[in-house]
Write a protein that holds these residues in place. Structure first.
Motif, short mmCIF file in Angstrom:
data_model
loop_
_atom_site.label_atom_id
_atom_site.label_comp_id
_atom_site.label_asym_id
_atom_site.label_seq_id
_atom_site.Cartn_x
_atom_site.Cartn_y
_atom_site.Cartn_z
N LYS A 10 1.10 -5.40 10.07
CA LYS A 10 0.12 -6.17 9.29
C LYS A 10 0.31 -5.21 7.94
CE LYS A 10 -4.65 -7.37 8.53
NZ LYS A 10 -5.81 -7.66 9.28
N ALA A 12 2.66 -3.59 6.69
CA ALA A 12 4.00 -4.20 6.07
C ALA A 12 3.63 -5.45 5.48
CB ALA A 12 4.92 -3.89 7.03
N ALA A 13 3.20 -6.27 5.99
CA ALA A 13 3.11 -7.73 5.41
C ALA A 13 2.18 -7.72 4.31
CB ALA A 13 2.48 -8.59 6.59
N LEU A 14 1.03 -6.95 4.43
CA LEU A 14 0.09 -6.77 3.10
C LEU A 14 0.92 -5.87 2.15
CD1 LEU A 14 -3.34 -5.69 5.03
CD2 LEU A 14 -2.66 -7.86 3.70
N ALA A 15 1.60 -4.95 2.27
CA ALA A 15 2.52 -4.30 1.16
C ALA A 15 3.72 -5.19 0.58
CB ALA A 15 2.91 -2.92 1.73
N ARG A 16 3.89 -6.20 1.47
CA ARG A 16 5.29 -7.25 1.20
C ARG A 16 6.29 -6.58 1.38
NH1 ARG A 16 2.19 -11.52 -0.17
NH2 ARG A 16 0.91 -11.64 -2.03
N ILE A 17 6.46 -5.74 2.47
CA ILE A 17 7.73 -4.84 2.69
C ILE A 17 8.14 -5.72 3.99
CG2 ILE A 17 8.58 -2.67 3.48
CD1 ILE A 17 6.11 -1.53 2.09
N ASN A 18 9.28 -5.94 3.98
CA ASN A 18 10.08 -6.39 5.17
C ASN A 18 10.58 -5.52 6.20
OD1 ASN A 18 11.16 -8.41 6.71
ND2 ASN A 18 13.16 -8.66 5.49
#
Length: 100
Positions: A10, A12-18
């Motif tokens: 989550k 990583a998704a919030l930070a827009r990191i794949n």
């Protein structure tokens, strides 16, 4: 405090990191180590430490606030300045209306 694999995903998704699925398991202990270090910092007694804005003393290099300190740029020249304005209204620069 510790984080789970789902929480890392989550974040990583919030930070827009794949982040690949295989890397999520590797990142969980990394996050937990960081959080443990932050918790350890919270245990340090800082009651005798004064707040500061910088590590080294840095005096403010400000000039004295004096009205009309410079005769060329001091006050009292409104009429001379507005004489060059294309439109002057009530002692101010007149500007065209930009919002209708």
């Amino acid at each position: 405090m510790s984080v789970t694999r789902e929480q890392v995903a989550k974040i990583a998704a919030l930070a827009r990191i794949n982040v690949d699925e295989k890397d999520l398991d590797h990142m969980v202990p990394e996050f937990n180590n960081i959080l443990a270090w932050v918790e350890q910092l919270g245990e340090v007694d800082t009651s005798a430490v004064e707040p500061m804005t910088a590590v080294i003393p840095m005096p403010q290099r400000l000039r004295d606030d004096v009205v009309d300190a410079d005769p060329l740029t001091g006050g009292g020249k409104r009429d001379a300045i507005l004489a060059n304005a294309p439109a002057a209204e009530h002692g101010f620069f007149g500007v065209p209306k930009v919002i209708e």
